[in-house]
Scaffold this motif. Structure first.
Motif, PDB file in Angstrom:
ATOM      1  N   TRP A 172       1.441   3.765   4.365  1.00 11.12           N
ATOM      2  CA  TRP A 172       0.632   2.562   4.628  1.00 11.12           C
ATOM      3  C   TRP A 172      -0.661   2.537   3.822  1.00 11.12           C
ATOM      4  O   TRP A 172      -1.123   1.449   3.436  1.00 11.12           O
ATOM      5  N   PRO A 173      -1.295   3.676   3.538  1.00 14.37           N
ATOM      6  CA  PRO A 173      -2.519   3.601   2.722  1.00 14.37           C
ATOM      7  C   PRO A 173      -2.277   2.908   1.378  1.00 14.37           C
ATOM      8  O   PRO A 173      -3.097   2.113   0.927  1.00 14.37           O
ATOM      9  N   ARG A 174      -1.123   3.182   0.768  1.00 14.37           N
ATOM     10  CA  ARG A 174      -0.850   2.566  -0.528  1.00 14.37           C
ATOM     11  C   ARG A 174      -0.689   1.042  -0.375  1.00 14.37           C
ATOM     12  O   ARG A 174      -1.184   0.258  -1.175  1.00 14.37           O
ATOM     13  N   TRP A 175      -0.020   0.652   0.685  1.00 14.83           N
ATOM     14  CA  TRP A 175       0.157  -0.778   0.963  1.00 14.83           C
ATOM     15  C   TRP A 175      -1.216  -1.431   1.196  1.00 14.83           C
ATOM     16  O   TRP A 175      -1.504  -2.521   0.695  1.00 14.83           O
ATOM     17  N   ALA A 176      -2.069  -0.725   1.949  1.00 16.15           N
ATOM     18  CA  ALA A 176      -3.417  -1.258   2.214  1.00 16.15           C
ATOM     19  C   ALA A 176      -4.169  -1.457   0.899  1.00 16.15           C
ATOM     20  O   ALA A 176      -4.871  -2.459   0.711  1.00 16.15           O
ATOM     21  N   GLY A 177      -4.004  -0.516  -0.016  1.00 17.07           N
ATOM     22  CA  GLY A 177      -4.686  -0.624  -1.308  1.00 17.07           C
ATOM     23  C   GLY A 177      -4.202  -1.831  -2.088  1.00 17.07           C
ATOM     24  O   GLY A 177      -4.996  -2.632  -2.589  1.00 17.07           O
ATOM     25  N   SER A 178      -2.867  -2.019  -2.172  1.00 17.70           N
ATOM     26  CA  SER A 178      -2.380  -3.112  -3.019  1.00 17.70           C
ATOM     27  C   SER A 178      -2.568  -4.468  -2.348  1.00 17.70           C
ATOM     28  O   SER A 178      -2.981  -5.432  -2.991  1.00 17.70           O
ATOM     29  N   LEU A 179      -2.318  -4.549  -1.032  1.00 10.38           N
ATOM     30  CA  LEU A 179      -2.499  -5.843  -0.368  1.00 10.38           C
ATOM     31  C   LEU A 179      -3.993  -6.220  -0.319  1.00 10.38           C
ATOM     32  O   LEU A 179      -4.359  -7.389  -0.479  1.00 10.38           O
ATOM     33  N   GLY A 180      -4.828  -5.219  -0.125  1.00  8.48           N
ATOM     34  CA  GLY A 180      -6.265  -5.467  -0.099  1.00  8.48           C
ATOM     35  C   GLY A 180      -6.747  -6.038  -1.426  1.00  8.48           C
ATOM     36  O   GLY A 180      -7.557  -6.968  -1.473  1.00  8.48           O
ATOM     37  N   LYS A 181      -6.218  -5.496  -2.501  1.00 10.98           N
ATOM     38  CA  LYS A 181      -6.601  -5.969  -3.833  1.00 10.98           C
ATOM     39  C   LYS A 181      -6.162  -7.430  -3.996  1.00 10.98           C
ATOM     40  O   LYS A 181      -6.917  -8.263  -4.502  1.00 10.98           O
ATOM     41  N   TRP A 182      -4.961  -7.719  -3.525  1.00 18.60           N
ATOM     42  CA  TRP A 182      -4.433  -9.080  -3.624  1.00 18.60           C
ATOM     43  C   TRP A 182      -5.315 -10.055  -2.826  1.00 18.60           C
ATOM     44  O   TRP A 182      -5.697 -11.113  -3.322  1.00 18.60           O
ATOM     45  N   ILE A 183      -5.655  -9.686  -1.591  1.00 18.36           N
ATOM     46  CA  ILE A 183      -6.481 -10.580  -0.751  1.00 18.36           C
ATOM     47  C   ILE A 183      -7.834 -10.809  -1.415  1.00 18.36           C
ATOM     48  O   ILE A 183      -8.325 -11.937  -1.506  1.00 18.36           O
ATOM     49  N   LYS A 184      -8.420  -9.717  -1.885  1.00 19.95           N
ATOM     50  CA  LYS A 184      -9.766  -9.832  -2.489  1.00 19.95           C
ATOM     51  C   LYS A 184      -9.723 -10.745  -3.715  1.00 19.95           C
ATOM     52  O   LYS A 184     -10.555 -11.633  -3.870  1.00 19.95           O
ATOM     53  N   GLU A 185      -8.705 -10.556  -4.541  1.00 23.84           N
ATOM     54  CA  GLU A 185      -8.626 -11.381  -5.755  1.00 23.84           C
ATOM     55  C   GLU A 185      -8.371 -12.849  -5.425  1.00 23.84           C
ATOM     56  O   GLU A 185      -8.945 -13.735  -6.048  1.00 23.84           O
ATOM     57  N   HIS A 219      -0.956  -3.721  16.791  1.00 19.01           N
ATOM     58  CA  HIS A 219      -0.860  -3.562  18.251  1.00 19.01           C
ATOM     59  C   HIS A 219       0.553  -3.129  18.635  1.00 19.01           C
ATOM     60  O   HIS A 219       1.533  -3.604  18.060  1.00 19.01           O
ATOM     61  N   GLY A 220       0.635  -2.243  19.595  1.00 12.59           N
ATOM     62  CA  GLY A 220       1.930  -1.846  20.162  1.00 12.59           C
ATOM     63  C   GLY A 220       2.873  -1.220  19.146  1.00 12.59           C
ATOM     64  O   GLY A 220       4.085  -1.485  19.177  1.00 12.59           O
ATOM     65  N   HIS A 221       2.354  -0.400  18.238  1.00 11.63           N
ATOM     66  CA  HIS A 221       3.255   0.199  17.239  1.00 11.63           C
ATOM     67  C   HIS A 221       4.310   1.067  17.956  1.00 11.63           C
ATOM     68  O   HIS A 221       3.957   1.970  18.726  1.00 11.63           O
ATOM     69  N   PRO A 222       5.601   0.825  17.685  1.00 12.41           N
ATOM     70  CA  PRO A 222       6.649   1.509  18.472  1.00 12.41           C
ATOM     71  C   PRO A 222       6.572   3.035  18.403  1.00 12.41           C
ATOM     72  O   PRO A 222       6.763   3.705  19.413  1.00 12.41           O
ATOM     73  N   ARG A 223       6.280   3.579  17.227  1.00 15.89           N
ATOM     74  CA  ARG A 223       6.259   5.040  17.105  1.00 15.89           C
ATOM     75  C   ARG A 223       5.130   5.646  17.930  1.00 15.89           C
ATOM     76  O   ARG A 223       5.300   6.667  18.605  1.00 15.89           O
ATOM     77  N   VAL A 224       3.968   4.999  17.896  1.00 14.38           N
ATOM     78  CA  VAL A 224       2.814   5.511  18.643  1.00 14.38           C
ATOM     79  C   VAL A 224       3.074   5.324  20.142  1.00 14.38           C
ATOM     80  O   VAL A 224       2.832   6.226  20.947  1.00 14.38           O
ATOM     81  N   LEU A 239      -0.496   9.841  12.206  1.00 14.70           N
ATOM     82  CA  LEU A 239      -0.535  10.576  10.938  1.00 14.70           C
ATOM     83  C   LEU A 239       0.862  10.685  10.317  1.00 14.70           C
ATOM     84  O   LEU A 239       1.025  10.537   9.107  1.00 14.70           O
ATOM     85  N   THR A 240       1.873  10.911  11.165  1.00 10.58           N
ATOM     86  CA  THR A 240       3.247  10.988  10.648  1.00 10.58           C
ATOM     87  C   THR A 240       3.655   9.644  10.047  1.00 10.58           C
ATOM     88  O   THR A 240       4.221   9.571   8.959  1.00 10.58           O
ATOM     89  N   GLU A 241       3.334   8.566  10.777  1.00 10.65           N
ATOM     90  CA  GLU A 241       3.701   7.220  10.312  1.00 10.65           C
ATOM     91  C   GLU A 241       2.973   6.878   8.996  1.00 10.65           C
ATOM     92  O   GLU A 241       3.561   6.316   8.079  1.00 10.65           O
TER      93      GLU A 241
END
Ligand code: PMP
Length: 396
Positions: free
Chosen positions: A292-305, A44-49, A284-286
């Motif tokens: 962030w996609p890479r972070w989503a991949g690694s954090l998602g894996k951590w949460i799932k495990e 919410h409220g991302h400064p760049r957006v 898209l720039t952000e």
């Protein structure tokens, strides 16, 4: 009382949001693992957006149909760069993006001499609530008393290539597929199936359409989920995360498809409006700069495990699945109580069907917040099970 009661209410009234957090009227803070249904991927409220939107609002809000508008070109270029698809049509929602894809598939089929074009979709899929996208949707429960439904849609079992092959006939115009079924219960498509769909589409000259309304914009660990499957769809639809909360949808397609949509053949009054496009360009720039996609991949894996480990022996939990930050917990009973329990402990989650708990946190969540959410979920589920054990022992 003024509203049609179309939405289920979840009992809280958020007033403001920042990052992964929402605050309600009473000042209670909630960790938002819904992201407004998979929309506020940057929180919410991302400064760049926010800055991009404020800057655009201060200059110009709307001109109809964007004749020669520079910002539409710029946003389209960003998407091309991101997706490898050369053309973009901007609209306002996921359903509208899918409508555009369906029309494109039909127009292409007609020009190729197919008189009654059919689109094949899959069981438990979700493609929207307009009449065509509702008909394309593979869940009977959302099709209640709205008939007659438009003709030309066929549903086949998800992840079943043989069934798809058997359904293809000389009127088939295209296939529309979600790579992780979101509303249908967080069910990932199998890689061999997706590659088989692509191959079949090439062999039979069918339009290969991927609905990335929920999976797109980083959620699965790639900017677009199809990049993780190593396929190249002809058409990809987007919405939700593209504007991080401002309404915008997009249909991206290969260059050779441009000829099927001539001037006047399709349109939308607000589609590609300057304010939503300013938001999308900033998103898209952000996504690109901060990866962030890479972070989503690694954090998602951590949460799932973590969930898999902590809930392995829980008698109600059947499966924990998903991709990136699109995670589902399949129970053997309704999840409604668990959702209420999490909310009481300060965590907002969604469901996908009655027995699947759906986690769609923003991609920008920190490890500490992810840990907090996992603890609430795990403890809540064990507590509920203990309460139910006590009740069954005492005969309540
Ligand atoms: N496709 C998919 C995969 C979705 O998840 C949704 C929304 N949940 C839609 C289409 C429809 O999007 P919208 O509500 O923006 O019309």
């Amino acid at each position: 009382m003024a509203l049609f009661p179309t939405y289920l209410r979840n009992g809280i009234r958020p007033l403001r949001g920042k990052g992964a957090w929402l605050e309600d009227e009473q000042g209670h803070a909630y960790l938002d693992f819904t992201s407004g249904l998979g929309v506020t991927n940057l929180g919410h409220g991302h400064p760049r957006v926010q800055q991009a939107v404020e800057e655009q609002v201060s200059r110009l809000w709307h001109v109809s149909n964007l004749f020669e508008a520079p910002w539409q070109e710029q946003a389209a270029q960003l998407l091309q760069h991101a997706g490898g698809l050369e053309r973009v049509f901007f609209c306002n929602s996921g359903a509208e993006a899918n409508e555009a894809a369906i029309k494109l598939a039909r127009r292409r089929a007609h020009q190729q001499g197919i008189g009654q074009p059919e689109i094949i979709t899959f069981t438990s899929s979700f493609h929207g609530r307009t009449l065509a996208t509702l008909t394309a949707t593979g869940q009977e429960k959302v099709k209640t008393d709205c008939g007659p439904y438009p003709a030309g849609f066929i549903s086949v079992p998800f992840n079943d290539l043989a069934a798809l092959e058997a359904a293809v006939n000389d009127q088939t115009a295209g296939v529309m597929l979600e790579l992780v079924q979101g509303e249908g219960g967080l069910i990932p498509a199998e890689p061999a199936f997706v590659q088989g769909v692509e191959k079949l589409c090439r062999e039979k000259n069918l339009l290969f359409m991927v609905d990335e309304v929920q999976t797109g914009i980083g959620r699965t660990g790639h900017l677009f989920a199809y990049q993780g499957y190593g396929v190249k769809p002809d058409v990809v639809t987007l919405a939700k995360g593209l504007g991080n909360g401002l309404p915008i949808g997009a249909m991206m397609g290969k260059e050779e498809l441009a000829e099927y949509f001539g001037p006047g053949s399709h349109a939308s009054t607000f589609g590609g409006n300057p304010v939503s496009l300013a938001a999308a360009a900033a998103v898209l720039t952000e996504m690109k700069e901060a990866d962030w996609p890479r972070w989503a991949g690694s954090l998602g894996k951590w949460i799932k495990e973590r969930l898999q480990e902590e809930l392995r022996d829980h008698p109600w939990v059947k499966e924990i699945r998903g991709m990136g930050l699109m995670i589902g917990v399949q129970l053997d009973r309704p999840v409604a109580d668990w959702i209420v329990k999490s909310r009481e402990k300060g965590l907002l989650v969604l469901q996908a069907g009655p027995e699947v708990l759906r986690l769609l946190p923003p991609l920008i969540i920190r490890e500490k917040e992810a840990e907090q959410a996992v603890d609430i979920l795990v403890n809540g589920l064990w507590e509920l099970q203990e309460v139910s054990l006590d009740e069954s022992v005492s005969g309540v």
